[in-house]
Design a protein around this motif. Structure first.
Motif, PDB file in Angstrom:
ATOM      1  N   MET A 253       0.998  -1.261  -0.025  1.00  0.00           N
ATOM      2  CA  MET A 253      -0.130  -0.145   0.033  1.00  0.00           C
ATOM      3  C   MET A 253       1.039   1.194   0.091  1.00  0.00           C
ATOM      4  N   THR A 254       0.225   2.229  -0.596  1.00  0.00           N
ATOM      5  CA  THR A 254       1.169   3.413  -0.654  1.00  0.00           C
ATOM      6  C   THR A 254       1.076   4.173   0.693  1.00  0.00           C
ATOM      7  N   VAL A 255       1.766   5.284   0.938  1.00  0.00           N
ATOM      8  CA  VAL A 255       1.872   5.886   2.270  1.00  0.00           C
ATOM      9  C   VAL A 255       0.494   6.287   2.861  1.00  0.00           C
ATOM     10  N   ALA A 256      -0.178   6.702   1.858  1.00  0.00           N
ATOM     11  CA  ALA A 256      -1.498   7.436   2.059  1.00  0.00           C
ATOM     12  C   ALA A 256      -2.538   6.260   2.463  1.00  0.00           C
ATOM     13  N   GLU A 257      -2.182   4.898   1.540  1.00  0.00           N
ATOM     14  CA  GLU A 257      -3.148   3.900   1.742  1.00  0.00           C
ATOM     15  C   GLU A 257      -2.677   3.281   3.294  1.00  0.00           C
ATOM     16  N   ASN A 258      -1.494   3.485   3.484  1.00  0.00           N
ATOM     17  CA  ASN A 258      -1.117   2.853   4.944  1.00  0.00           C
ATOM     18  C   ASN A 258      -1.828   3.637   6.017  1.00  0.00           C
ATOM     19  N   MET A 259      -1.665   5.129   5.967  1.00  0.00           N
ATOM     20  CA  MET A 259      -2.377   6.016   6.771  1.00  0.00           C
ATOM     21  C   MET A 259      -4.012   5.736   7.108  1.00  0.00           C
ATOM     22  N   GLY A 260      -4.451   5.714   5.707  1.00  0.00           N
ATOM     23  CA  GLY A 260      -5.935   5.466   5.747  1.00  0.00           C
ATOM     24  C   GLY A 260      -6.712   4.291   6.079  1.00  0.00           C
ATOM     25  N   PHE A 261      -5.690   3.153   6.110  1.00  0.00           N
ATOM     26  CA  PHE A 261      -6.242   1.982   6.192  1.00  0.00           C
ATOM     27  C   PHE A 261      -7.353   1.679   7.410  1.00  0.00           C
ATOM     28  N   ALA A 262      -7.068   2.286   8.575  1.00  0.00           N
ATOM     29  CA  ALA A 262      -7.857   1.806   9.847  1.00  0.00           C
ATOM     30  C   ALA A 262      -9.198   2.670   9.419  1.00  0.00           C
ATOM     31  N   LEU A 263      -9.228   3.988   8.646  1.00  0.00           N
ATOM     32  CA  LEU A 263     -10.321   4.543   8.684  1.00  0.00           C
ATOM     33  C   LEU A 263     -11.304   3.733   7.718  1.00  0.00           C
ATOM     34  N   ARG A 264     -10.542   3.195   6.319  1.00  0.00           N
ATOM     35  CA  ARG A 264     -11.153   2.543   5.269  1.00  0.00           C
ATOM     36  C   ARG A 264     -11.927   1.321   5.918  1.00  0.00           C
ATOM     37  N   LEU A 265     -11.083   0.699   6.957  1.00  0.00           N
ATOM     38  CA  LEU A 265     -11.814  -0.527   7.396  1.00  0.00           C
ATOM     39  C   LEU A 265     -13.179  -0.353   8.122  1.00  0.00           C
ATOM     40  N   ARG A 266     -13.216   0.929   8.737  1.00  0.00           N
ATOM     41  CA  ARG A 266     -14.454   1.380   9.332  1.00  0.00           C
ATOM     42  C   ARG A 266     -15.225   2.028   8.372  1.00  0.00           C
ATOM     43  N   ARG A 267     -15.054   2.065   7.112  1.00  0.00           N
ATOM     44  CA  ARG A 267     -15.988   2.603   6.008  1.00  0.00           C
ATOM     45  C   ARG A 267     -16.250   3.968   6.301  1.00  0.00           C
ATOM     46  N   THR A 268     -15.075   4.700   6.617  1.00  0.00           N
ATOM     47  CA  THR A 268     -14.997   6.398   6.661  1.00  0.00           C
ATOM     48  C   THR A 268     -15.109   6.806   5.028  1.00  0.00           C
ATOM     49  N   ASP A 269     -15.849   7.680   5.122  1.00  0.00           N
ATOM     50  CA  ASP A 269     -15.873   8.420   3.900  1.00  0.00           C
ATOM     51  C   ASP A 269     -14.844   8.708   3.239  1.00  0.00           C
ATOM     52  N   ALA A 270     -14.478   8.378   1.847  1.00  0.00           N
ATOM     53  CA  ALA A 270     -13.109   8.614   1.369  1.00  0.00           C
ATOM     54  C   ALA A 270     -12.779  10.058   1.419  1.00  0.00           C
ATOM     55  N   LYS A 271     -13.599  11.034   1.321  1.00  0.00           N
ATOM     56  CA  LYS A 271     -13.197  12.430   1.515  1.00  0.00           C
ATOM     57  C   LYS A 271     -12.607  12.614   2.859  1.00  0.00           C
ATOM     58  N   VAL A 272     -13.139  12.165   3.900  1.00  0.00           N
ATOM     59  CA  VAL A 272     -12.886  12.545   5.090  1.00  0.00           C
ATOM     60  C   VAL A 272     -11.443  11.886   5.371  1.00  0.00           C
ATOM     61  N   ILE A 273     -11.218  10.547   4.997  1.00  0.00           N
ATOM     62  CA  ILE A 273      -9.963   9.889   4.871  1.00  0.00           C
ATOM     63  C   ILE A 273      -8.775  10.768   4.253  1.00  0.00           C
ATOM     64  N   ASP A 274      -9.190  11.061   3.102  1.00  0.00           N
ATOM     65  CA  ASP A 274      -8.335  12.232   2.407  1.00  0.00           C
ATOM     66  C   ASP A 274      -7.780  13.374   3.380  1.00  0.00           C
ATOM     67  N   GLN A 275      -8.953  13.952   3.784  1.00  0.00           N
ATOM     68  CA  GLN A 275      -8.703  15.130   4.673  1.00  0.00           C
ATOM     69  C   GLN A 275      -7.703  14.797   5.805  1.00  0.00           C
ATOM     70  N   ARG A 276      -8.099  13.660   6.655  1.00  0.00           N
ATOM     71  CA  ARG A 276      -7.314  13.424   7.716  1.00  0.00           C
ATOM     72  C   ARG A 276      -5.739  12.879   7.387  1.00  0.00           C
ATOM     73  N   VAL A 277      -5.691  12.252   6.299  1.00  0.00           N
ATOM     74  CA  VAL A 277      -4.541  11.672   5.990  1.00  0.00           C
ATOM     75  C   VAL A 277      -3.732  12.935   5.572  1.00  0.00           C
ATOM     76  N   ARG A 278      -4.175  13.826   4.904  1.00  0.00           N
ATOM     77  CA  ARG A 278      -3.385  15.024   4.510  1.00  0.00           C
ATOM     78  C   ARG A 278      -3.062  15.922   5.548  1.00  0.00           C
ATOM     79  N   ALA A 279      -4.011  16.141   6.598  1.00  0.00           N
ATOM     80  CA  ALA A 279      -3.728  16.673   7.663  1.00  0.00           C
ATOM     81  C   ALA A 279      -2.369  15.945   8.475  1.00  0.00           C
ATOM     82  N   ALA A 280      -2.525  14.565   8.661  1.00  0.00           N
ATOM     83  CA  ALA A 280      -1.480  14.073   9.323  1.00  0.00           C
ATOM     84  C   ALA A 280       0.045  14.338   8.489  1.00  0.00           C
ATOM     85  N   ALA A 281      -0.084  14.007   7.085  1.00  0.00           N
ATOM     86  CA  ALA A 281       0.976  13.887   6.559  1.00  0.00           C
ATOM     87  C   ALA A 281       1.730  15.295   6.475  1.00  0.00           C
ATOM     88  N   GLU A 282       0.703  16.458   6.866  1.00  0.00           N
ATOM     89  CA  GLU A 282       1.339  17.854   6.756  1.00  0.00           C
ATOM     90  C   GLU A 282       2.133  18.030   8.227  1.00  0.00           C
TER      91      GLU A 282
END
Lengths: 295, 351
Positions: free
Chosen positions: B90-119
């Motif tokens: 998995m890419t860095v973004a996919e690694n970071m968002g994996f737990a949220l994806r498993l909880r069926r979090t909205d893709a937009k929210v995942i992207d937002q939170r991954v970007r915030a953490a990456a920042e």
């Protein structure tokens, strides 16, 4: 100067092996391709070049297409069954840390026997008069009278595929087990903390780690099973009524039964072309995985 | 954010008990380091908090909830592993968002939170890369990113810096501390490196053979170690310890030398004790004090470490001033009594 000498002397070390490969592999392949364009008869010395006539003859024969369909059924059934049994057994055995050396040896034992021993053992087991299995099923009341597994058109294909699954599954088990051992424990733990279910851990952690091994196994087994001659031939001889005649058996019948060596060569060339195309596609897929997976 | 309360926690594998009843209180937002030599049970204890190991006896609570029987995912914790345990495919973004994806979090929210953490972790340029394309330090940050994205009650770190080279380790140490100051999430951090423990922790728990030796703020442990184990484990180089006998006047005597401690002691005359002093609390003197022989001189630039022999004891002294020591040279060391420690020889406890 001395490196020159060394360079040339290397050839002498490689040459014997090259000659053996040439004689045993390259020559038969090339001669088959050549004969497929001739009217070669098994018992006659004279033959002519006949262009594509053998191919036209073979491809327009219903028997060829029956054999081709049987080959596909035989290969897909056997390999899919071997994968399913092999994967499930490997996942189960991975949870058994004890006796791993012992069961690995037991699993590989079928591969140590010649095909003739295996074929006759199974023919004995399935024999409708003395056979252990038909008699057992009758004794248990599951069947009324002994089932003739290898002569009854309803059972014969499933039976030979079953035997082949028994024979091939251990290879999957052993290789998948080895691949499972390379999956880092802490990735499962990380996934556990991330909230992955059993199915999700399998899909996101296990599968990506073992899919290259499984892919390679599938290619190898597909080629071997597709080309398999002796096991099937020794168990059923291609019968009953051609129901288990696959392309290699069909080619053998054409070459040694009908003595049409030219036509038989055409069948093997078609077989080769089909498998090469399939293998090339499969390897391309695996290469894509390799590029997307770590290391 | 949450507190973590461990009460009488025990862990056995079959007959062998390796955690012998541990009590630890971790306050909300506190940075706690579990430190001890390898095999002391610190990683096991962390994994018990995570839910990767069962709790044989006692309780572990996160917040108000006793989590003994909860699976890891329901404990609302995030863990950073020593090997990072990134998912290689998995890419860095996919690694970071994996737990949220498993909880069926909205893709937009995942992207937002991954970007915030990456920042926060300066990982933005690497979001599309695979773990194998990253350096050790970057992988370490991705592992932390994976934890941050989940916004858990507690962060658990299992020796996360051991796989980094020395320079990167110091850098990541500061980054993790800064991250904690920023996020204020409760952190439980396991290490065998007492320097890491000293530099990062609000509170240190010293574990040894499955028992808590001492819990306290870093300098508290340094200044007032509860027993000989903590005295030697905390501090580098460790505390100098000299076997001595108590004297009636409140001093102790070793090898014909009288050694003092600030408050004196009430031990009966002639009783065996252990007298200790840290390397930086020894001064050079012209005469008197501890007569010792220089064995090895190790200049580091900022200070000079000197290994000396006093009778059968090895003594390490650290000087900020530069002295011209030669091996074999005799010197006199004057300990500062207000910094001397005294331990019972039999129990090892501080007197």
């Amino acid at each position: 100067m001395s490196t020159d000498l060394k360079d040339r002397s290397r050839i002498w070390f490689v040459l014997p092996a090259m000659l053996v490969v040439l004689a045993l592999l390259i020559y038969p392949v090339l001669s088959s391709i050549y004969f497929s364009f001739t009217s070669r008869h098994l018992l006659r010395a004279a033959y002519d070049l006949v262009g594509l006539r053998n191919f036209v003859f073979v491809l327009s024969s219903a028997d060829f297409w029956d054999a081709f369909a049987n080959s596909i059924k035989w290969t897909v059934g056997s390999v899919a069954g071997q994968l399913a049994v092999g994967l499930l057994a490997a996942l189960a055995l991975e949870k058994v840390p004890r006796f791993s050396g012992l069961y690995r040896i037991l699993l590989i034992i079928p591969w140590a026997f010649p095909a003739i021993v295996i074929a006759f053992a199974w023919r004995w087991i399935f024999n409708d008069v003395y056979g252990f299995l038909p008699n057992l099923l009758t004794a248990l009341g599951i069947s009324e009278g002994n089932i003739s597994f290898l002569a009854n058109p309803a059972f014969v294909f499933a039976t030979v595929v079953g035997i082949n699954i028994w024979f091939g599954a251990p290879l999957f088990i052993i290789n998948i087990l080895a691949a499972l051992k390379t999956v880092p424990r802490d990735q499962y733990e990380a996934a556990l903390i991330d909230g992955a279910s059993v199915g999700q851990r399998f899909r996101y952690i296990t599968v990506p780690h073992i899919k290259r091994v499984v892919g390679l196994l599938l290619i190898l087994r597909t080629i071997w099973v597709f080309n398999n001659f002796e096991l099937l031939f020794l168990i059923t001889g291609g019968g009953p009524a051609g129901l288990t005649t696959t392309l290699p058996i069909f080619a053998y019948r054409t070459g040694w039964g009908l003595r049409q060596l030219g036509a038989a060569s055409a069948i093997t060339v078609l077989l080769l072309a089909f498998l090469l195309a399939g293998a090339a596609l499969a390897f391309r897929m695996i290469n894509r995985w390799e590029r997307s997976v770590a290391r | 954010m949450s507190r973590v309360t461990i009460r009488g926690a025990r862990k056995s594998y079959g007959e062998v008990e390796i955690i012998h009843g541990v009590d630890i209180d971790i306050a909300d937002g506190e940075f706690v380091v579990l430190v001890g030599p390898s095999g002391c049970g610190k990683s096991t204890l962390l994994r018990m908090i995570a839910g990767l190991e069962s709790v044989t006896a006692g309780t572990i609570a996160i917040g108000e909830r006793i989590v003994n029987d909860l699976p890891p995912m329901q404990r609302d914790i995030a863990m950073v592993f020593q090997s990072y345990a990134l998912y290689p495919h998995m890419t860095v973004a996919e690694n970071m968002g994996f737990a949220l994806r498993l909880r069926r979090t909205d893709a937009k929210v995942i992207d937002q939170r991954v970007r915030a953490a990456a920042e926060i972790l300066s990982l933005t340029p690497y979001l599309g890369r695979y773990p194998r394309e990253l350096s050790g330090g970057q992988r370490q940050r991705v592992a932390m990113g994976r934890a941050i994205v989940r916004d858990p009650q507690v962060f658990l770190f299992d020796e996360p810096l051991s796989n980094l080279d020395a320079k990167l380790r110091v850098q990541m140490r500061a980054e993790i501390k800064e991250l904690h100051q920023r996020l204020k999430t409760t952190i439980v951090f396991v290490t065998h490196d007492q320097v890491e423990a000293m530099t990062m922790a609000d509170k240190i728990v010293v574990l040894h053979d499955g028992v808590v030796e001492q819990i306290g703020a870093p300098l508290e442990l340094y200044d007032r170690p509860r027993n000989l184990f903590v005295a030697t484990f905390i501090g580098s180089p460790g505390m100098n310890l000299i076997r001595a006998r108590a004297r009636a006047d409140g001093t102790v005597e070793a090898g014909g030398v009288r050694l003092a401690t600030a408050g004196g002691h009430a031990v009966a005359e002639g009783e065996p004790v252990v007298w200790g002093i840290r390397p930086e609390h020894l001064d050079l003197a012209d005469a008197g004090g501890l007569p010792a022989t220089v064995a090895v001189v190790e200049p580091t630039g900022s200070e000079t470490q000197v290994l000396l022999r006093f009778g059968a004891s090895d003594i390490v002294a650290v000087f900020r001033d530069r002295h011209d020591f030669r091996p074999g040279q005799g010197v006199h060391l004057r300990p500062r009594p207000e910094h001397a420690h005294l331990f019972d020889a039999a129990s090892g406890l501080r007197l």
